[in-house]
Design a protein around this motif. Structure first.
Motif, PDB file in Angstrom:
ATOM      1  N   ALA B 193     -13.743   4.502   8.905  1.00  0.00           N
ATOM      2  CA  ALA B 193     -12.757   3.734   8.129  1.00  0.00           C
ATOM      3  C   ALA B 193     -11.401   4.364   8.376  1.00  0.00           C
ATOM      4  O   ALA B 193     -11.175   5.506   7.994  1.00  0.00           O
ATOM      5  CB  ALA B 193     -13.107   3.766   6.642  1.00  0.00           C
ATOM      6  N   ALA B 194     -10.572   3.630   9.070  1.00  0.00           N
ATOM      7  CA  ALA B 194      -9.246   4.165   9.400  1.00  0.00           C
ATOM      8  C   ALA B 194      -8.205   3.111   9.067  1.00  0.00           C
ATOM      9  O   ALA B 194      -7.554   2.564   9.946  1.00  0.00           O
ATOM     10  CB  ALA B 194      -9.201   4.558  10.880  1.00  0.00           C
ATOM     11  N   TYR B 195      -8.091   2.827   7.797  1.00  0.00           N
ATOM     12  CA  TYR B 195      -7.088   1.859   7.366  1.00  0.00           C
ATOM     13  C   TYR B 195      -5.729   2.520   7.410  1.00  0.00           C
ATOM     14  O   TYR B 195      -5.551   3.658   6.966  1.00  0.00           O
ATOM     15  CB  TYR B 195      -7.426   1.354   5.956  1.00  0.00           C
ATOM     16  CG  TYR B 195      -8.651   0.460   5.930  1.00  0.00           C
ATOM     17  CD1 TYR B 195      -8.580  -0.844   6.401  1.00  0.00           C
ATOM     18  CD2 TYR B 195      -9.863   0.936   5.429  1.00  0.00           C
ATOM     19  CE1 TYR B 195      -9.698  -1.666   6.372  1.00  0.00           C
ATOM     20  CE2 TYR B 195     -10.986   0.112   5.402  1.00  0.00           C
ATOM     21  CZ  TYR B 195     -10.895  -1.183   5.879  1.00  0.00           C
ATOM     22  OH  TYR B 195     -11.983  -1.992   5.853  1.00  0.00           O
ATOM     23  N   SER B 196      -4.802   1.781   7.947  1.00  0.00           N
ATOM     24  CA  SER B 196      -3.481   2.379   8.164  1.00  0.00           C
ATOM     25  C   SER B 196      -2.829   2.815   6.855  1.00  0.00           C
ATOM     26  O   SER B 196      -2.064   3.756   6.823  1.00  0.00           O
ATOM     27  CB  SER B 196      -2.584   1.386   8.906  1.00  0.00           C
ATOM     28  OG  SER B 196      -2.533   0.169   8.197  1.00  0.00           O
ATOM     29  N   TRP B 197      -3.122   2.130   5.792  1.00  0.00           N
ATOM     30  CA  TRP B 197      -2.473   2.463   4.525  1.00  0.00           C
ATOM     31  C   TRP B 197      -3.177   3.578   3.776  1.00  0.00           C
ATOM     32  O   TRP B 197      -2.653   4.080   2.801  1.00  0.00           O
ATOM     33  CB  TRP B 197      -2.393   1.211   3.638  1.00  0.00           C
ATOM     34  CG  TRP B 197      -3.741   0.618   3.374  1.00  0.00           C
ATOM     35  CD1 TRP B 197      -4.576   0.985   2.376  1.00  0.00           C
ATOM     36  CD2 TRP B 197      -4.381  -0.399   4.096  1.00  0.00           C
ATOM     37  NE1 TRP B 197      -5.732   0.269   2.440  1.00  0.00           N
ATOM     38  CE2 TRP B 197      -5.637  -0.603   3.496  1.00  0.00           C
ATOM     39  CE3 TRP B 197      -4.029  -1.186   5.233  1.00  0.00           C
ATOM     40  CZ2 TRP B 197      -6.559  -1.543   3.967  1.00  0.00           C
ATOM     41  CZ3 TRP B 197      -4.945  -2.113   5.669  1.00  0.00           C
ATOM     42  CH2 TRP B 197      -6.185  -2.292   5.056  1.00  0.00           C
ATOM     43  N   GLU B 198      -4.390   3.923   4.222  1.00  0.00           N
ATOM     44  CA  GLU B 198      -5.113   4.962   3.508  1.00  0.00           C
ATOM     45  C   GLU B 198      -4.696   6.342   4.017  1.00  0.00           C
ATOM     46  O   GLU B 198      -4.337   6.504   5.177  1.00  0.00           O
ATOM     47  CB  GLU B 198      -6.626   4.769   3.657  1.00  0.00           C
ATOM     48  CG  GLU B 198      -7.118   3.621   2.790  1.00  0.00           C
ATOM     49  CD  GLU B 198      -8.622   3.441   2.780  1.00  0.00           C
ATOM     50  OE1 GLU B 198      -9.103   2.598   2.033  1.00  0.00           O
ATOM     51  OE2 GLU B 198      -9.314   4.156   3.551  1.00  0.00           O
ATOM     52  N   GLU B 199      -4.767   7.302   3.095  1.00  0.00           N
ATOM     53  CA  GLU B 199      -4.300   8.647   3.443  1.00  0.00           C
ATOM     54  C   GLU B 199      -5.250   9.377   4.365  1.00  0.00           C
ATOM     55  O   GLU B 199      -4.862  10.311   5.049  1.00  0.00           O
ATOM     56  CB  GLU B 199      -4.121   9.479   2.166  1.00  0.00           C
ATOM     57  CG  GLU B 199      -2.914   9.057   1.361  1.00  0.00           C
ATOM     58  CD  GLU B 199      -3.055   9.414  -0.115  1.00  0.00           C
ATOM     59  OE1 GLU B 199      -4.031  10.108  -0.465  1.00  0.00           O
ATOM     60  OE2 GLU B 199      -2.195   8.969  -0.891  1.00  0.00           O
ATOM     61  N   SER B 200      -6.508   8.937   4.336  1.00  0.00           N
ATOM     62  CA  SER B 200      -7.467   9.674   5.162  1.00  0.00           C
ATOM     63  C   SER B 200      -8.286   8.729   6.037  1.00  0.00           C
ATOM     64  O   SER B 200      -8.390   7.532   5.760  1.00  0.00           O
ATOM     65  CB  SER B 200      -8.393  10.512   4.275  1.00  0.00           C
ATOM     66  OG  SER B 200      -9.163   9.653   3.483  1.00  0.00           O
TER      67      SER B 200
END
Lengths: 197, 335
Positions: B193-200
């Motif tokens: 999970a590499a959502y651009s808005w997520e911090e990790s």
């Protein structure tokens, strides 16, 4: 002696024609070799080699020309080569005059229908040429030891070099002469084939 | 003379007889006679008869010629064999060269093209990559690979979330490029999970092993083992690894959404992409934390749950849902 048909068949590789040539020429070829080569086995080898060469070169046979003169050139050169290699091993190489065996002219007249140079003359000639081509020092040593028949020690003193050096020069000269003498043969075959074809 | 000549031709003439014959033959006029005697001698010979001593010589000659042609045949066999091997060698060489040439050419002449697969909000896509690997792409995610995928590389770029079931290929590792992190695997099942808005960036490994690689230094941060979850902080590259129940993180591909201790702002994003619904929310509520699982529930049901577990209120404004703090509930809590 051989008809056109036999020669044509030999050219195309018919074994029967080859056997015919062999059986008619073998006795005389043997007689010719015996004039120069004493050993029966050596004579036999020379004749075998001649017929092998004839068989291998059969395609270059011209049916309009004599097979006898074709094979005679091969035979003579074979004999000459045997004599050359024998001669070079002799203690003294006679190149001034050799007794020419007269009877070879009978075979020349029979096979080539003309009298040519004797084998002895050819031998002396080619030897002379080969010796002439040696480097000066080597030639000096070779002539003194092998042609004039002087003792190695004598020659060593005369020229002011060691006996070992003399031996070395002679064996080197022998190699060079042998090289030259034997090289004549293959080129001759080419010429012969050109002349006959 | 006839007898003498016959003896000569047979090879039995003595030296003196030969000398006599030579003298006679030296006269030109005798040569024609000599020739006719030769022909007569030949005719007189029995067919195929070989003179004494010649028989043995003839047999030996036959043998030698046969041996020679046999040797030549053997030679030619060897040459044939040599050429056969040479041919095989050159064939292999030419194929190698051709492959090298064309593959070299392909990288020179064939333009690199990129294939992207996008799962729109509200959709989950399942993709089969050229090497047979399977990818489930979560809503609002994009995966890209170029036309040399499976030939020269197995690189995919991911933004968003995807579950990988990677086909084994020991020579060509599959690399998931998440910008701040590379996930390198040979063949395994894992979720990224590499959502651009997520911090990790969140990597959960279901089976096998994966390597987490620093994209800049190309060094390995960590090797994960199955059943682990790695959270990689984009901000400080800190890595946090713990054992988890992996199905919670991979269940989305079956249509489930697992929210586990996530702030409202992330939950809202998830909901937006899953239900293709735009949200707006007040800054003061963005850090409310939620843990729940969505399976096939309608969005209204989820919002009702959220309203129940936290003091928020959802207001539908045209196409947008506004999340606000529920003052009334807050007052109740205060009391």
């Amino acid at each position: 002696m051989f008809d056109f048909e036999t020669k044509k068949q030999l050219k195309t590789g018919k074994p029967a024609a080859f056997k015919e040539v062999f059986r008619l020429l073998y006795p005389r070829m043997r007689g010719y070799c015996k004039l120069f080569i004493a050993d029966d086995n050596e004579v036999e080898d020379v004749i075998q080699e001649c017929f092998i060469t004839l068989w291998e070169k059969r395609k270059s046979i011209n049916p309009e020309k004599s097979i006898e003169s074709f094979i005679f050139v091969i035979l003579r050169n074979r004999c000459l080569n045997v004599l050359k290699s024998k001669k070079i091993e002799d203690r003294k190489v006679e190149i001034e005059n050799l007794d020419v065996n007269e009877l070879q002219y009978l075979y020349q007249l029979d096979f080539s229908e003309k009298e040519e140079k004797s084998i002895e003359e050819m031998l002396i000639e080619s030897f002379r040429e080969a010796v002439d081509e040696l480097p000066e020092k080597m030639k000096q040593v070779f002539v003194a030891c092998k042609i004039q028949g002087k003792k190695q020690k004598e020659v060593a003193e005369e020229l002011g070099i060691s006996v070992k050096m003399i031996e070395k020069q002679i064996s080197k000269a022998k190699l060079q002469i042998r090289d030259k003498l034997m090289k004549q043969y293959p080129s001759m075959v080419v010429i012969i084939l050109l002349l006959l074809s | 003379m006839r007898t003498l000549i016959f003896k000569y031709l047979e090879g039995s003439a003595t030296d003196s007889e030969k000398a006599e014959l030579l003298q006679w033959l030296r006269k030109k006029e005798n040569r024609i006679v000599f020739h006719s005697y030769k022909l007569e001698w030949r005719k007189g010979l029995k067919n195929g008869q070989i003179t004494v001593g010649g028989e043995e010589s003839w047999n030996r000659l036959q043998e030698k010629l046969w041996q020679k042609s046999y040797n030549r045949w053997q030679e030619s066999l060897k040459t044939q064999q040599f050429f056969r091997y040479a041919a095989i060698f050159f064939f292999a060489l030419s194929i190698g060269t051709a492959v090298w040439h064309f593959s070299g050419q392909s990288s020179r002449n064939i333009q690199e093209t990129t294939t992207s697969v996008i799962a729109e909000n509200g959709q989950i896509s399942k993709i089969e990559l050229p090497d047979g690997s399977l990818v489930w792409l979560n809503s609002g995610s994009r995966i890209s690979y170029n036309n040399f995928y499976a030939e020269q590389n197995r690189q995919v770029e991911l933004s968003g979330e995807a579950y990988f079931d990677v086909a084994k290929n020991a020579e060509l590792p599959l690399v998931v490029n998440c910008n701040d992190l590379y996930v390198r695997v040979l063949g395994t099942k894992f979720n990224v999970a590499a959502y651009s808005w997520e911090e990790s960036i969140d990597v959960v490994l279901e089976e096998g092993t994966v390597e987490l690689v620093n994209p800049v230094a190309k060094t390995t941060f960590s090797e994960m083992e199955s059943g682990q979850r790695a959270q990689f902080s984009k901000e400080n590259s800190a890595l946090q690894v713990n054992d988890v129940n992996t199905s919670r993180f991979t269940a989305w591909k079956e249509g489930m959404i697992n929210i586990y201790d996530q702030p409202l702002k992330d939950v809202v994003k998830r909901l937006e992409i899953r239900y293709n619904q735009e949200f707006i929310y007040d800054k003061e509520i963005e850090d409310f934390r939620y843990t729940f699982t969505i399976e096939n529930e309608r969005l209204e049901e989820i919002i009702r749950v959220m309203e129940q577990i936290t003091p928020v209120k959802a207001i539908q404004q045209n196409d947008v849902i506004e999340l606000k703090i529920d003052e009334e509930k807050m007052r109740k809590v205060d009391r």
